[in-house]
Structure formats: C-alpha cells, structure tokens
Design a protein around this motif. Structure first.
Motif, PDB file in Angstrom:
ATOM      1  N   ASP A 121       0.828  -1.209   0.000  1.00 16.22           N
ATOM      2  CA  ASP A 121       0.000   0.000   0.000  1.00 16.22           C
ATOM      3  C   ASP A 121       0.862   1.259   0.000  1.00 16.22           C
ATOM      4  N   ASP A 122       1.957   1.220   0.769  1.00 19.32           N
ATOM      5  CA  ASP A 122       2.872   2.370   0.800  1.00 19.32           C
ATOM      6  C   ASP A 122       3.467   2.616  -0.590  1.00 19.32           C
ATOM      7  N   LEU A 123       3.874   1.550  -1.254  1.00 22.58           N
ATOM      8  CA  LEU A 123       4.484   1.684  -2.576  1.00 22.58           C
ATOM      9  C   LEU A 123       3.476   2.207  -3.598  1.00 22.58           C
ATOM     10  N   GLU A 124       2.211   1.808  -3.474  1.00 21.23           N
ATOM     11  CA  GLU A 124       1.179   2.315  -4.384  1.00 21.23           C
ATOM     12  C   GLU A 124       0.949   3.810  -4.151  1.00 21.23           C
ATOM     13  N   ARG A 125       0.923   4.223  -2.899  1.00 17.76           N
ATOM     14  CA  ARG A 125       0.773   5.650  -2.587  1.00 17.76           C
ATOM     15  C   ARG A 125       1.934   6.454  -3.146  1.00 17.76           C
ATOM     16  N   ARG A 154       3.547  -7.043 -17.846  1.00 15.58           N
ATOM     17  CA  ARG A 154       4.583  -7.510 -16.910  1.00 15.58           C
ATOM     18  C   ARG A 154       5.812  -8.036 -17.646  1.00 15.58           C
ATOM     19  N   GLU A 155       5.596  -8.863 -18.667  1.00 15.09           N
ATOM     20  CA  GLU A 155       6.731  -9.468 -19.371  1.00 15.09           C
ATOM     21  C   GLU A 155       7.568  -8.413 -20.084  1.00 15.09           C
ATOM     22  N   ALA A 156       6.901  -7.452 -20.751  1.00 14.83           N
ATOM     23  CA  ALA A 156       7.636  -6.396 -21.450  1.00 14.83           C
ATOM     24  C   ALA A 156       8.410  -5.538 -20.454  1.00 14.83           C
ATOM     25  N   LEU A 157       7.810  -5.288 -19.295  1.00 17.34           N
ATOM     26  CA  LEU A 157       8.502  -4.505 -18.273  1.00 17.34           C
ATOM     27  C   LEU A 157       9.741  -5.248 -17.775  1.00 17.34           C
ATOM     28  N   SER A 158       9.596  -6.553 -17.527  1.00 16.49           N
ATOM     29  CA  SER A 158      10.719  -7.348 -17.033  1.00 16.49           C
ATOM     30  C   SER A 158      11.851  -7.401 -18.056  1.00 16.49           C
ATOM     31  N   THR A 159      11.507  -7.344 -19.336  1.00 13.89           N
ATOM     32  CA  THR A 159      12.533  -7.341 -20.381  1.00 13.89           C
ATOM     33  C   THR A 159      13.329  -6.040 -20.353  1.00 13.89           C
ATOM     34  N   ARG A 160      12.642  -4.932 -20.094  1.00 15.59           N
ATOM     35  CA  ARG A 160      13.290  -3.623 -20.141  1.00 15.59           C
ATOM     36  C   ARG A 160      14.016  -3.276 -18.841  1.00 15.59           C
ATOM     37  N   LEU A 161      13.542  -3.821 -17.721  1.00 21.16           N
ATOM     38  CA  LEU A 161      14.131  -3.489 -16.428  1.00 21.16           C
ATOM     39  C   LEU A 161      14.732  -4.723 -15.774  1.00 21.16           C
ATOM     40  N   THR A 193       0.331  -1.608 -17.626  1.00 22.54           N
ATOM     41  CA  THR A 193      -0.910  -2.278 -17.257  1.00 22.54           C
ATOM     42  C   THR A 193      -0.934  -2.441 -15.737  1.00 22.54           C
ATOM     43  N   PRO A 194      -2.106  -2.689 -15.126  1.00 18.22           N
ATOM     44  CA  PRO A 194      -2.154  -2.889 -13.673  1.00 18.22           C
ATOM     45  C   PRO A 194      -1.207  -3.987 -13.196  1.00 18.22           C
ATOM     46  N   ASP A 195      -1.098  -5.075 -13.969  1.00 18.26           N
ATOM     47  CA  ASP A 195      -0.206  -6.171 -13.575  1.00 18.26           C
ATOM     48  C   ASP A 195       1.250  -5.724 -13.621  1.00 18.26           C
ATOM     49  N   ALA A 196       1.604  -4.952 -14.659  1.00 17.20           N
ATOM     50  CA  ALA A 196       2.978  -4.457 -14.767  1.00 17.20           C
ATOM     51  C   ALA A 196       3.273  -3.439 -13.671  1.00 17.20           C
ATOM     52  N   ARG A 197       2.260  -2.669 -13.304  1.00 14.22           N
ATOM     53  CA  ARG A 197       2.427  -1.695 -12.214  1.00 14.22           C
ATOM     54  C   ARG A 197       2.778  -2.424 -10.915  1.00 14.22           C
ATOM     55  N   SER A 198       2.075  -3.527 -10.659  1.00  9.95           N
ATOM     56  CA  SER A 198       2.389  -4.340  -9.470  1.00  9.95           C
ATOM     57  C   SER A 198       3.792  -4.924  -9.570  1.00  9.95           C
ATOM     58  N   ALA A 199       4.168  -5.355 -10.777  1.00  8.66           N
ATOM     59  CA  ALA A 199       5.505  -5.924 -10.972  1.00  8.66           C
ATOM     60  C   ALA A 199       6.580  -4.890 -10.698  1.00  8.66           C
ATOM     61  N   LEU A 200       6.335  -3.647 -11.117  1.00  3.42           N
ATOM     62  CA  LEU A 200       7.299  -2.572 -10.874  1.00  3.42           C
ATOM     63  C   LEU A 200       7.513  -2.374  -9.378  1.00  3.42           C
TER      64      LEU A 200
END
Length: 442
Positions: free
Chosen positions: A178-182, A234-241, A198-205
């Motif tokens: 919750d702190d990280l989302e805020r 999520r997968e595209a984010l993991s590829t870039r980061l 996407t919401p899933d990628a946001r959680s992955a970040l």
C-alpha cells in the motif's frame, strides 16, 4: 576570432547553459517537506508512536534508526531537525574520520553558545569503530549534539552499549504494498501523467523495488522516460528493467533472520513455509552446503528419535548435492526440507542431553559404583571392583535392573519420550524397564 566562441555543436543539439539548473531527480523532487508527508513508518511517527509522543511533549532524545535502505531514515532525521528548530548536520561514517568529527563537534559548540542546538545525523553509524563511537558520548551528555544514527545492521551487535544506553532504537520497516502504491501515485502526480503500464505491470514494478521507496522512484523515473504507444505488460517490463536483487547478506542480519524462519517453519510442520524460506535463501546466494548442514541439525535437534530416518535422509540429500551440484542437488535438499517439516517432532533427546550435562557438572568427579567397574588387577579385586555385577544377558528378560549411577545420587529421569512417531514405541520401552527396575529393586 568569432569562431573561437562558436561551440561547434551540430545543429539541433542544445549546448550546456550555465544559467540553467540541472534537472532534479524524482526522488529529490518528492522528498517530504513535513513529517505528515512521510509515507509509511506509522509505528514510529503515529500520534501514540515514539516520535509522535516525543514531539508532542517537546522532548526529543538521541535516536538510532534501524532499517533497510530506502525507507526514510535520512528524510525523517532532517524533518525532525526542522520540527524542533535544530541545525541539521549530516555526515556518513564511511567518509568521516576523527579530524572531521572534531570539526563537527566544535561547530556544534559554537552554535550552542548562540542558543542554536544541533541534530547530528550519522548515516551508517555502525561503520564507526569503538573509539569513534565513544567520541560521541561527552557531546551527547552535555547537550552539544542530539545524535540520530542510521544503520542497516542490528544495533545490538554493531553499536557500543554506552551509545545504545543513551539512545532510543526505533525500527523502520520496508514499505508495504500500500505504501508503494501511494508513492507511485504521488510520483505520477508530480510527473503529470500516468505510467505507461498495465495494472499487472504496475504491481511488478513495485515488486522490483522490494520495499525500497528510493529504488521505486528511480524505477518510475526510468519508465516515465519511455516513449511507448500502448501500456506495457509484466513481461515487457521485465525485459526492459532488471529486477532488483533481494536484500540478503550472507553474514548479516538477513542471513540469521531467514535461517531462523526456515528452522521454525520446519519445527512448526509447515512444508510450504519451509520451502519458501529455503528458496529465499537460495535466491539470495546462500551456499547450499550451509543449508544442508542446518537441515541435518534440525533433524537431530527437533525430530531426533521420533523419526530416526530423518537424519539419514538429510545426510543422503547432502551427499546427493555434493555429487550432482546445482540445480538437481538443491532439489534433493528441498525434498529433505519437506520430509523434515512433515516428520513427527520431539526434543526429548535434546532436553535429556542438556539435563545430563547439567547433572554431570553438579556431581563433579563422583566414581561409578564399584560393581560396574572392571578389575584387571588383584588389588582392584581386593578393593571390590566388579563385585556383585549382574551380567544382563544372564538375567531374566535380559535385564538385571541394577543401579548404574554413582552411589549417593538419587536416580533422576533424564529422558522423557513423547507420544509421537517412533518415540511412542521408545516411551513404552522406558516404562517397561522402569517397571522391571522397580520390581527388582534396582
């Protein structure tokens, strides 16, 4: 000569402007301006929490902030100085020597003479040696400085008792989901746009930040700079980061915290939790041989004779790892983890061993009773060695019931088996022999 002042830069590329300020990192732009803006750490900042109570009373003591990186230790220290009208001085134990400390103390004395107090924030305070830590004491005692130290290591082990006795240790925790989302939402408001995720990628970040607010803001700053037409998954984010490495120090607190969690999960007969902590240690780079040794210890200490096979299974898994290596060998250890977690538990043997050691210390050098001593010489026979010994194989039921403790000691009960696993059978045997012993006057 005009060419001397021509930058020669290609068209379309800006040249540095001495009057233009460098862009500020997102983490700096979002730095809280008051304690009320700090995200997380309610356990120390809340109205009934230690800092909340101190500030309400107008009495701030020296403090030690203990917690992982990126949870607000420096920010809270700076804001405490602001709230209490103290001059804020920040130093790092990594870069500060004794001459530098003397200058800091002298400047604080001058301020004190003019009515201005000093809050001295010492980052990585555990890196100061004992003599350097002792140097803070007189200045803390006479009020020259109010010390706020920050450490990622356990203060009980790393800081002098004298410093700890004059300070209050406050534990700062990794930021929650919750702190990280805020924090993410606050960053998007500062940037003026939503992250292209996407919401899933946001959680992955947020998972990649692993509870570190500063790390999250650095990741957000990278993502915000991307030019993408559609939100990334999520997968595209993991590829870039690159995923941030989990916090784990093989010789520090995390090592001991996680092995404690693994051991207690096994003792608590929870194979899922035990496997999780086992995997966490492997992900952190722990040596599987260390884990093999600790698993064997668990078999001896917590399972013991409730399942005599447990120790052998651990040794076999250890040997399998030595022969196969990773990753198959780690699978053998994982199977040992599961077996131990599901095995019946007893510490009766462990408790009996400790009781026997205590009794041995109490009784000193008492001799064994003479009837169980060998008599290889005539003199020893004359002294009564071996006289009256009953050979158990010749006795009824193969049990003589004789006393084997030193003369004068009331027979103790050291081993008290439990009603679990194989030890249930051993308990029956103990009771059977106790009954025979009572019948035969042993």
């Amino acid at each position: 000569m005009a060419d001397l002042f021509d930058s020669g830069a290609p068209k379309g590329i800006d040249t540095p402007d001495p009057g233009r300020a460098a862009p500020r990192p997102l983490a700096d732009r979002l730095r809280p301006q008051s304690l009320g803006e700090v995200i997380g750490q309610e356990q120390v900042l809340g109205p009934e929490a230690p800092l909340g109570v101190m500030l309400a009373a107008g009495s701030l003591s020296s403090l030690i902030f203990w917690g992982p990186p990126g949870v607000g230790k420096t920010t809270i220290a700076r804001l405490l100085a602001q709230e209490t009208d103290l001059h804020f001085v920040q130093i790092s134990a990594i870069f500060t020597g004794v001459p530098d400390l003397k200058k800091v103390f002298e400047a604080a004395k001058v301020r004190r003479q003019t009515g201005q107090g000093t809050l001295l924030f010492v980052d990585e305070i555990h890196r100061f040696n004992k003599a350097q830590q002792d140097g803070f004491l007189p200045h803390m005692e006479d009020g020259t400085i109010l010390l706020v130290g920050a450490t990622t290591e356990n203060p009980s082990f790393e800081l002098n008792a004298a410093v700890l006795s004059r300070s209050q240790v406050l534990v700062l925790e990794r930021l929650s989901d919750d702190d990280l989302e805020r924090l993410t939402a606050r960053a998007e408001a500062e940037l003026g746009r939503a992250l292209p995720l996407t919401p899933d990628a946001r959680s992955a970040l947020q998972e990649m930040a692993d509870g570190d607010g500063r790390a999250l803001l650095n990741l957000i700053e990278q993502v915000a700079a991307w030019r993408v037409s559609d939100p990334l998954g999520r997968e595209a984010l993991s590829t870039r980061l690159m995923k941030r490495a989990a916090k784990y120090d093989k010789s520090g607190d995390e090592h001991y915290n996680l092995i404690s969690a693994l051991h207690k999960s096994v003792r608590g007969s929870d194979p899922d939790a035990a496997l999780y902590w086992y995997a966490r240690m492997l992900e952190g780079g722990e040596d599987p041989r260390y884990l093999a040794r600790r698993l064997t210890r668990m078999a001896v200490e917590d399972i013991a004779l409730a399942d005599p096979q447990a120790q052998a299974i651990c040794l076999q898994a250890w040997e399998t790892y030595e022969r196969l290596g990773s990753p198959e060998g780690e699978l053998a250890l994982a199977q040992a983890v599961i077996y131990l977690a599901l095995a019946p538990k007893t510490n009766a043997g462990y408790m009996a061993y400790k009781a026997a050691r205590r009794l041995a210390k109490q009784t000193g050098s008492l001799m064994p009773p003479k009837h169980i001593l060998n008599a290889p010489t005539k003199l020893m026979e004359d002294q009564g060695y071996g006289t009256g010994y009953d050979y158990d194989h010749n006795a009824e039921d193969g049990f003589s019931g004789q006393n084997y403790f030193p003369d004068g000691i009331e027979r103790p009960t050291l081993y008290d088996p439990v009603e679990r696993g194989f030890e249930r059978d051993l308990k029956k045997r103990v009771e059977y022999f106790a009954k025979l012993r009572a019948q035969r006057g042993g």
